[in-house]
Design an enzyme around this catalytic site. Sequence first.
Site, PDB file in Angstrom:
ATOM      1  CB  THR A 113       0.351  -9.909  -0.125  1.00 33.94           C
ATOM      2  OG1 THR A 113       0.737  -8.889   0.812  1.00 33.94           O
ATOM      3  CG2 THR A 113       1.363 -11.047  -0.079  1.00 33.94           C
ATOM      4  CD  GLU A 114      -2.922  -6.809   2.286  1.00 35.68           C
ATOM      5  OE1 GLU A 114      -3.288  -5.650   2.586  1.00 35.68           O
ATOM      6  OE2 GLU A 114      -2.855  -7.723   3.123  1.00 35.68           O
ATOM      7  CG  LEU A 115       0.631  -2.948  -6.169  1.00 38.59           C
ATOM      8  CD1 LEU A 115       1.585  -2.023  -5.415  1.00 38.59           C
ATOM      9  CD2 LEU A 115       1.300  -3.494  -7.424  1.00 38.59           C
ATOM     10  CG  HIS A 159      -1.782  -1.202   1.341  1.00 39.34           C
ATOM     11  ND1 HIS A 159      -2.782  -1.457   0.425  1.00 39.34           N
ATOM     12  CD2 HIS A 159      -1.814  -2.226   2.236  1.00 39.34           C
ATOM     13  CE1 HIS A 159      -3.400  -2.575   0.760  1.00 39.34           C
ATOM     14  NE2 HIS A 159      -2.834  -3.062   1.847  1.00 39.34           N
TER      15      HIS A 159
END
Length: 994
Positions: free
Chosen positions: A871-873, A845
């Site tokens: 994993t959470e771009l 993030h």
Amino acid sequence: MSPLVLSTSLLHMSESMGKFMSLLELRPLSNLRKRALLPTMFLLQGISTRRISASQECWEKMEGSFNLTTIPRRLVFYLEGPPPGVDLLIDSVTISYKKTERSVSSTIGGTEGIISNYDFSKGLHPWNPICCHAYVASQWSGFLDGIRGNSGENYAVVSKRTEHWQGLEQDITNRVSTGTAYVVSAFVRVDGNVQGQVEVKGTLRLQNTDGSTHYNPVGSVLASKEKWNKLEGSFSLTNMPKHVVFYLEGPPAGVDLIIDSVNISCSGHKQSKEVKVKSGVETVIKNPHFEDGLKNWSGRGCNICRHEFTAYGNVRPLNGSYFTSATGRVHNWNGIQQEITGRVQRKVLYEINSSVRIFGSANDTEVRVTLWVQEYGRERYVGLAKNQASDKQWTHLKGRFLLHAPFTKAVIFIEGPPAGIDILVDGLVLSPARKLQATPCPKIENVLYGVNLLHNSAFTRGLAGWSPMGSCRLSIQTEAPHMLPSILKDRASQKHISGRYILATNRTEVWMGPSQVITDKLRLHVTYRVSAWVRAGSGGHGRHHVNVCLAVDNQWVNGGQVEADGDQWYEIKGAFKLEKQPSKVTAYVQGPPSGVDLRVMDLQIYPVDRKARFEYLKEKTDRVRKRDVVLKFQGSNAVNLLGSSVRIQQTENSFPFGSCIARHNIENEDFAEFFVKNFNWAVFENELKWYHTEAEQGRLNYKDSDELLEFCEKHKIQVRGHCLFWEVEDAVQPWVRSLQGHHLMTAVQNRLQSLLSRYKGRFRHHDVNNEMLHGSFYEDRLGRDIRAYMFREAHKLDPSAVLFVNDYNVEDGCDTKSTPEKFVEQVVDLQERGAPVGGIGVQGHISHPVGEIICDSLDKLAVLGLPIWITELDVTAENEHLRADDLEVFLREAFAHHAVGGIILWGFWEMFMFREHAHLVDADGTINEAGRRYLALKQEWLTSVNGNVNHQGEFNFRGYHGSYTMEVDTLSGKVVRSFVVDEHSPIQVITLNI
């Protein structure tokens, strides 16, 4: 009393229903007690239509209605009732009428019907069965198995159905238009070999001019053999397709579908012009500013009342003349509500605006606007807007929402404050969001990339250009040579490091340190890299936070931070970007507590040349993600191939590109299509988290995760499990937070056993305990070994899953809690305790990504030898071109790094993102510049090669890992073969039999 006479020539009430409203007051005589309530009646031609009890204290509202089946010669309407001698006061007598439904098919509720032959009185014309058989049953031909029509006349029977989508359809293209809301109803039932209830659906088939076809559900009902059930729904068209076909479908194959009285009508308004409020904003809320009293509003578990100027200490409405209060609240969800079913559509973006305040508390408290939707098989609460409200002034609530899934009911309400606090509401406006024009690509000119903006950064001219922030004292010092070797290992730093540094002493506040104004040197929309070497204190006094900051007018911008002491120099790495023109920007260094000296050396702020970095990354990507391939041909067609034309096309890159999804997302056909087409991995946004699967102790909910997993497996999409536990206390559900000792340990064990035994072998990864660098809930209560225990037990229960650590802010130097060094220390500690850590999750993030900083962090993590997954771009920028640039930076950097095993985006569709302005696809399905950039990169990372067979009967090329098709021209004609390029050796030899 003189009667009020209404002429029949003015009423126009042929076969109509009348409705009456009146305000009444009684004035008593001397012999009447003040509070007495006396009956009062409406009378029409000797027929009593309504009675109420009235008093002298206030106006009473009387309502009634009547029906006329025939028109008399004369109608007389009058009011009567109080005893003799009591005056009757009358105000605002209103008589309105509504036509009853006619029996002709062309008129429904006074509005022209869209469906032709809605009651099948003309047989099946113009209806058509969809790949099945249909006929009309009537009282003349004999009803089916004694089933009478809902209207007692005709109905249609659809039989010989071999698919659930087969039914009865009618083309309505020429009878519908864009921007109009239509309501749908039909009476249906089923017959045949069926037990219980089955779903019957109304659907629109939209055939576009480009040849594509979309299916829009408009309503559904559970139907049975025993009785007629009413199907209801609504729809509107935002653009006009080539053909619009309405049809009824749904029951399983072999079950007959019976249909009667199909109606589609305009709801009486254009959807975009349903209600006009004073501000000129269009709203689907009825009576949005309470000008029609409380009509259409109700209390959600409490009382509501409309006010003007005198209530609540003379609170004045903010807009218009009225506001409404919600009182007697005993729960935080109590408030004012309105049902909006049929007035909002799925896949349409809406805006919400309201003004609120509270009464009954001197402390500010949160007020929320929430939408409750009843979907098929579930209900959901959607947060629309929230803000802190006070009893002193009106507070604005603004938000937006988009519904993916079909729904049968929708209610909007205002809630939030604790029990006993009144909510005051000054209007609620809900309207379709206006489509914003795409933001143009900003022009960035005259930027000197790599040139430091700071004047005299090497301090060769003493303190020239520098000034103290606050009352601290600055001086120039020279560092002893033995303190510099670790810095000078970096060749890029050697040309800058002189050994001179600026010393800040007499610091009495955290924010004090050296500063320099750089306003005129900055350019908007340019990413600037921040770099500095710092020391804090004089050794032996612990580490302190040190920040490079930017004071941008009244805002504070983090340019990077580190924990530092006085024993050595520490490097700060950070970045920032300005998108609005400031009046003043000051760069400064701060952080240690008062009394702690601060040393700063080689502070640099310079614009990043991303294009130059991209050229380097393309070469790096070629080395990491490609391999040499030799195609050898054999077989009867392999002879005489010398010089034959070969065409190689990669069909899929095997590198994992994924996205998070939610259960309701996949109900949107456009969302699901984009996801399946452009991603090969998935992670569930919330559906596998403990607070979702067990919100209440012992009540397990795996329905959503089951359905999502089935969707992914159907489309051959690999899935990450996120997450077994979450170490941050705010993310732990209340019942778990209430547990201690062995009760908490038992809950942890039950969670592991429940989830991992259920899904054993179906999730490729599991994030075991999320964000352990930022939280310590389980460790604080169960001891330091609990984290390793979770890994050990998870591996026992599901040995095939790769177990990950997962955390945020690791990659960009903005957070001292989660540096790459601390992440490495955490993994090593877990491994020493026997935890089978199999992968490192870097969430991503990020804001203002700089490739070199990301690469440096990945290099530090790679020393562990474990695969690193992004994993959470997501990246965020209001301008979609800047967002695309930032996204490209991270994607290229991660894809080019040898240790990165996959990239998962944290969503892609507007309104369904963790952060605002991070989406790749707009709410209406338009792919924006960020989405186009992502797709362009995926296309760039597919190999396409043409050439000829060489003298050895081979064809050599270098290509990305993944699936390929090959065409080669032979004497017998064109031959097509498929093959896969893997990543296990530098050169791959593939033999193809042709």
